[in-house]
Enzyme design. Structure first.
Site, PDB file in Angstrom:
ATOM      1  N   CYS A  48     -51.040 138.421 -13.111  1.00  0.00           N
ATOM      2  CA  CYS A  48     -52.063 138.734 -12.974  1.00  0.00           C
ATOM      3  C   CYS A  48     -52.250 140.160 -12.047  1.00  0.00           C
ATOM      4  CB  CYS A  48     -52.271 137.591 -12.136  1.00  0.00           C
ATOM      5  SG  CYS A  48     -52.411 136.117 -13.208  1.00  0.00           S
ATOM      6  N   ASN A  62     -60.012 133.144 -15.792  1.00  0.00           N
ATOM      7  CA  ASN A  62     -58.990 133.352 -15.612  1.00  0.00           C
ATOM      8  C   ASN A  62     -58.239 134.325 -16.303  1.00  0.00           C
ATOM      9  OD1 ASN A  62     -56.349 134.565 -14.699  1.00  0.00           O
ATOM     10  ND2 ASN A  62     -55.790 133.432 -13.466  1.00  0.00           N
ATOM     11  N   HIS A  64     -58.213 139.421  -7.391  1.00  0.00           N
ATOM     12  CA  HIS A  64     -58.014 138.692  -8.705  1.00  0.00           C
ATOM     13  C   HIS A  64     -58.567 137.420  -8.540  1.00  0.00           C
ATOM     14  CE1 HIS A  64     -56.150 136.954 -12.638  1.00  0.00           C
ATOM     15  NE2 HIS A  64     -54.850 135.996 -11.732  1.00  0.00           N
TER      16      HIS A  64
HETATM   17  O1  UT7 Z   1     -53.808 133.618 -12.088  1.00  0.00           O
HETATM   18  C1  UT7 Z   1     -52.393 133.204 -11.714  1.00  0.00           C
HETATM   19  C2  UT7 Z   1     -51.364 133.002 -11.181  1.00  0.00           C
HETATM   20  N1  UT7 Z   1     -52.332 131.261 -10.852  1.00  0.00           N
HETATM   21  C3  UT7 Z   1     -53.052 130.859 -10.024  1.00  0.00           C
HETATM   22  O2  UT7 Z   1     -53.313 131.593  -9.095  1.00  0.00           O
HETATM   23  C4  UT7 Z   1     -53.546 129.261  -9.893  1.00  0.00           C
HETATM   24  C5  UT7 Z   1     -53.033 128.135  -8.800  1.00  0.00           C
HETATM   25  N2  UT7 Z   1     -53.518 127.030  -8.662  1.00  0.00           N
HETATM   26  C6  UT7 Z   1     -54.698 126.528  -9.095  1.00  0.00           C
HETATM   27  O3  UT7 Z   1     -55.531 127.222  -9.239  1.00  0.00           O
HETATM   28  C7  UT7 Z   1     -54.890 125.076  -8.887  1.00  0.00           C
HETATM   29  O4  UT7 Z   1     -54.012 124.267  -8.910  1.00  0.00           O
HETATM   30  C8  UT7 Z   1     -55.240 124.818  -9.930  1.00  0.00           C
HETATM   31  C9  UT7 Z   1     -56.283 124.660 -10.174  1.00  0.00           C
HETATM   32  C10 UT7 Z   1     -54.331 124.462 -11.581  1.00  0.00           C
HETATM   33  C11 UT7 Z   1     -55.703 122.731  -9.723  1.00  0.00           C
HETATM   34  O5  UT7 Z   1     -56.064 121.883  -9.376  1.00  0.00           O
HETATM   35  P1  UT7 Z   1     -55.212 121.537  -7.834  1.00  0.00           P
HETATM   36  O6  UT7 Z   1     -56.638 120.884  -7.087  1.00  0.00           O
HETATM   37  O7  UT7 Z   1     -54.117 122.096  -7.398  1.00  0.00           O
HETATM   38  O8  UT7 Z   1     -55.153 120.064  -8.377  1.00  0.00           O
HETATM   39  P2  UT7 Z   1     -53.024 119.144  -8.786  1.00  0.00           P
HETATM   40  O9  UT7 Z   1     -52.557 120.192  -9.794  1.00  0.00           O
HETATM   41  O10 UT7 Z   1     -52.886 119.435  -7.279  1.00  0.00           O
HETATM   42  O11 UT7 Z   1     -53.385 118.228  -9.704  1.00  0.00           O
HETATM   43  C12 UT7 Z   1     -54.777 116.952  -9.031  1.00  0.00           C
HETATM   44  C13 UT7 Z   1     -55.056 115.896  -9.239  1.00  0.00           C
HETATM   45  C14 UT7 Z   1     -53.981 115.591 -10.159  1.00  0.00           C
HETATM   46  O12 UT7 Z   1     -54.079 114.049 -10.678  1.00  0.00           O
HETATM   47  P3  UT7 Z   1     -53.667 113.338  -9.593  1.00  0.00           P
HETATM   48  O13 UT7 Z   1     -51.755 113.465  -9.546  1.00  0.00           O
HETATM   49  O14 UT7 Z   1     -54.086 113.038  -8.795  1.00  0.00           O
HETATM   50  O15 UT7 Z   1     -54.069 111.328 -10.231  1.00  0.00           O
HETATM   51  C15 UT7 Z   1     -53.795 116.455 -11.739  1.00  0.00           C
HETATM   52  O16 UT7 Z   1     -54.001 115.342 -13.011  1.00  0.00           O
HETATM   53  O17 UT7 Z   1     -56.557 116.699 -10.921  1.00  0.00           O
HETATM   54  C16 UT7 Z   1     -55.730 115.714 -11.944  1.00  0.00           C
HETATM   55  N3  UT7 Z   1     -56.031 117.357 -12.862  1.00  0.00           N
HETATM   56  C17 UT7 Z   1     -57.524 116.913 -13.272  1.00  0.00           C
HETATM   57  N4  UT7 Z   1     -58.347 116.133 -13.765  1.00  0.00           N
HETATM   58  C18 UT7 Z   1     -59.320 116.575 -14.303  1.00  0.00           C
HETATM   59  C19 UT7 Z   1     -55.718 118.205 -12.674  1.00  0.00           C
HETATM   60  N5  UT7 Z   1     -56.144 119.207 -13.855  1.00  0.00           N
HETATM   61  C20 UT7 Z   1     -57.201 118.520 -14.205  1.00  0.00           C
HETATM   62  C21 UT7 Z   1     -58.753 118.756 -14.809  1.00  0.00           C
HETATM   63  N6  UT7 Z   1     -59.433 117.626 -14.468  1.00  0.00           N
HETATM   64  N7  UT7 Z   1     -58.877 120.020 -15.894  1.00  0.00           N
END
Ligand code: UT7
Length: 332
Positions: free
Chosen positions: A116, A286, A256
Site C-alpha cells: 500500500c 482499497n 491511503h
Molecule cells: O491497506 C493495507 C493495510 N490494511 C489495513 O490497513 C486494514 C486494517 N484492518 C482493518 O481495516 C480492519 O481490521 C478490518 C476492516 C479488516 C476488520 O475490521 P475489525 O473492526 O478489525 O473487525 P475484526 O477483524 O476485529 O472482526 C470483528 C468481528 C469478528 O466476529 P467475532 O469474532 O467478533 O464474532 C469477525 O468475524 O467481525 C466479524 N467480521 C465480519 N462480519 C461481517 C469480519 N469480517 C466481517 C464481514 N462482515 N465482512
C-alpha cells in the site's frame, strides 16, 4: 540558486467500469452493508473483468490519459516506475509492458513492490532522478488488480479491496513547490500479519498450494489495523513537525484508503478537520498502490498552486511513510 525539485505536473486515474457493491457482496459471503460501511467506510469497489486483463490495463489507460492532458509525447518520457503488488506476470516488469503499449520508446522502467506504500516509495525514488538532473520526465504509476489475489469466500478481505490506479508526471521545477520532504519506513517483522503465502520462489504454485487457497491475500485485520493507526498517524505528525507545519498550514491530507477509521485517526492526530481530508474509499475501496493517485485525480480540480499536501500510507511489509509536497499548478 534555488534547488531543483520534482513537481507533479499532471495526474490521471483509471478504474474499470464494473462496480461490486456491498449489496452484491451480501449475496456472496455472510456480511451486511451496515457492517462494511460502519467498519470500513466502503460502499463499492471496481473490478477489472475479462480474460487476460492485468494491472497493465489500468496503467496504460491512466498513462495515455495523462500524456493527453499534459500534452506530452510518449517519446519524451525518460523513466516509468510502476508501483504494484499485482504485476501482470512475475517478469517482465509491468512498467515495461506499459511503456511498450504507450510507445515510450526512449524510456526505461521498473516495478516497485511496497504494497500500500508503493506509490509513495515510487514518488520518492522518481523524484530523486529529477533532483539529480538525470531525467526531465518521470512517470510514477500506482496500480493494482487486487481482485486477482482475493478469495471471494473470505469475508474479512473480499469486502475491502478493489482494482484501479493512477499515474503522475514528475518534472523539474526551480519554483518553491514540488516534493519538499519524504519519510519512508519498512519493517519485515510485519510480514506475518499481511502476505500471500504461495506463488513466489519460496512456495511456487502446486496443486497443494492451490487447494490450500495460498494464492490469496492473508490478512490478520485487527493486528494490521493497530499498526496502521499508530504508524500512519505518527509519521504524518512527524513530517509536519520536521517542516514546521501547523494544522492550519495544511491544505489537504491525502491518505491511503484502507479504512475510514484509520484515516480519521490520522487526521485527528494531525489536528486537521475532515473538510481537508481526501476521501474516495466509499467508491473504490482499497486499491493498494492505486489509492493515493486516485485521490489526487478525484480532487485535482480543487487543488491550487502552493497548496500544502501531506500524503500518508501504511501497508503490507510492513511499509509506511509520508510525503510533503507543495502543489505545482492551478486547476486547468
Ligand atoms: O491497506 C493495507 C493495510 N490494511 C489495513 O490497513 C486494514 C486494517 N484492518 C482493518 O481495516 C480492519 O481490521 C478490518 C476492516 C479488516 C476488520 O475490521 P475489525 O473492526 O478489525 O473487525 P475484526 O477483524 O476485529 O472482526 C470483528 C468481528 C469478528 O466476529 P467475532 O469474532 O467478533 O464474532 C469477525 O468475524 O467481525 C466479524 N467480521 C465480519 N462480519 C461481517 C469480519 N469480517 C466481517 C464481514 N462482515 N465482512
Amino acid at each position: 540558486m534555488n534547488k531543483v525539485r520534482a513537481a507533479i505536473t499532471g495526474v490521471q486515474g483509471w478504474v474499470p467500469d464494473y462496480a461490486l457493491t456491498n449489496a452484491e457482496l451480501e449475496t456472496m459471503v455472510e456480511t451486511t452493508d451496515e457492517w462494511i460501511t460502519s467498519r470500513t467506510g466502503i460502499k463499492e469497489r471496481r473490478i477489472l473483468k475479462g480474460k487476460d486483463q492485468g494491472t497493465s490495463v489500468i496503467g496504460i489507460n491512466a498513462v495515455n490519459g495523462l500524456l493527453k492532458k499534459t500534452g506530452t509525447a510518449p517519446e519524451e518520457i525518460d523513466l516509468i516506475i510502476c508501483a504494484t503488488t499485482t504485476p501482470d506476470m512475475a517478469f517482465p516488469a509491468t512498467a515495461n509492458i506499459i511503456a511498450d503499449a504507450i510507445g515510450a520508446k526512449n524510456a526505461w522502467g521498473y516495478d516497485l513492490q511496497a504494497a500500500c506504500s508503493g506509490f509513495l516509495y515510487g514518488l520518492t525514488t522518481g523524484a530523486q532522478f529529477i533532483e539529480t538532473g538525470k531525467h526531465n520526465k518521470v512517470i510514477v504509476i500506482g496500480a493494482d488488480k487486487m481482485s486477482s489475489i482475493i478469495n471471494y469466500e473470505d469475508r474479512t478481505t473480499c469486502i475491502i479491496f478493489g482494482d484501479g490506479g493512477g499515474a503522475v508526471l514528475l518534472e523539474p521545477t526551480l519554483d518553491d513547490n514540488g516534493i519538499m520532504d519524504t519519510i519512508l519506513h519498512s519493517d519485515g517483522a510485519g510480514a506475518q500479519f499481511l502476505h500471500m503465502k504461495a506463488g513466489g520462489s519460496r512456495r511456487p504454485a502446486t496443486m497443494e498450494t492451490i487447494a490450500a487457497k495460498e494464492h490469496y491475500v492473508h490478512q490478520e485485520g485487527s493486528a494490521v489495523f493497530k499498526f496502521a493507526v499508530t504508524n500512519m498517524a505518527e509519521v504524518s505528525a512527524r513530517i509536519m513537525e520536521n517542516n514546521n507545519l501547523a494544522a492550519e498550514d495544511i491544505s489537504w491530507l491525502v491518505p491511503h484508503q484502507a479504512n475510514k477509521r484509520i484515516i480519521d485517526a490520522t487526521a485527528n492526530r494531525m489536528g486537521i478537520g475532515s473538510e481537508k481530508v481526501m476521501l474516495n474509499i466509499h467508491k473504490y475501496g482499497n486499491t493498494t498502490s492505486g489509492t493515493i493517485p486516485l485521490c489526487l485525480w478525484d480532487y485535482e480540480s480543487q487543488l491550487k498552486k502552493g497548496d500544502n499536501l501531506i500524503l500518508a500510507s501504511f501497508g503490507g511489509g510492513f511499509t509506511w511513510g509520508s510525503v510533503y509536497l507543495k502543489w505545482a499548478y492551478d486547476p486547468k
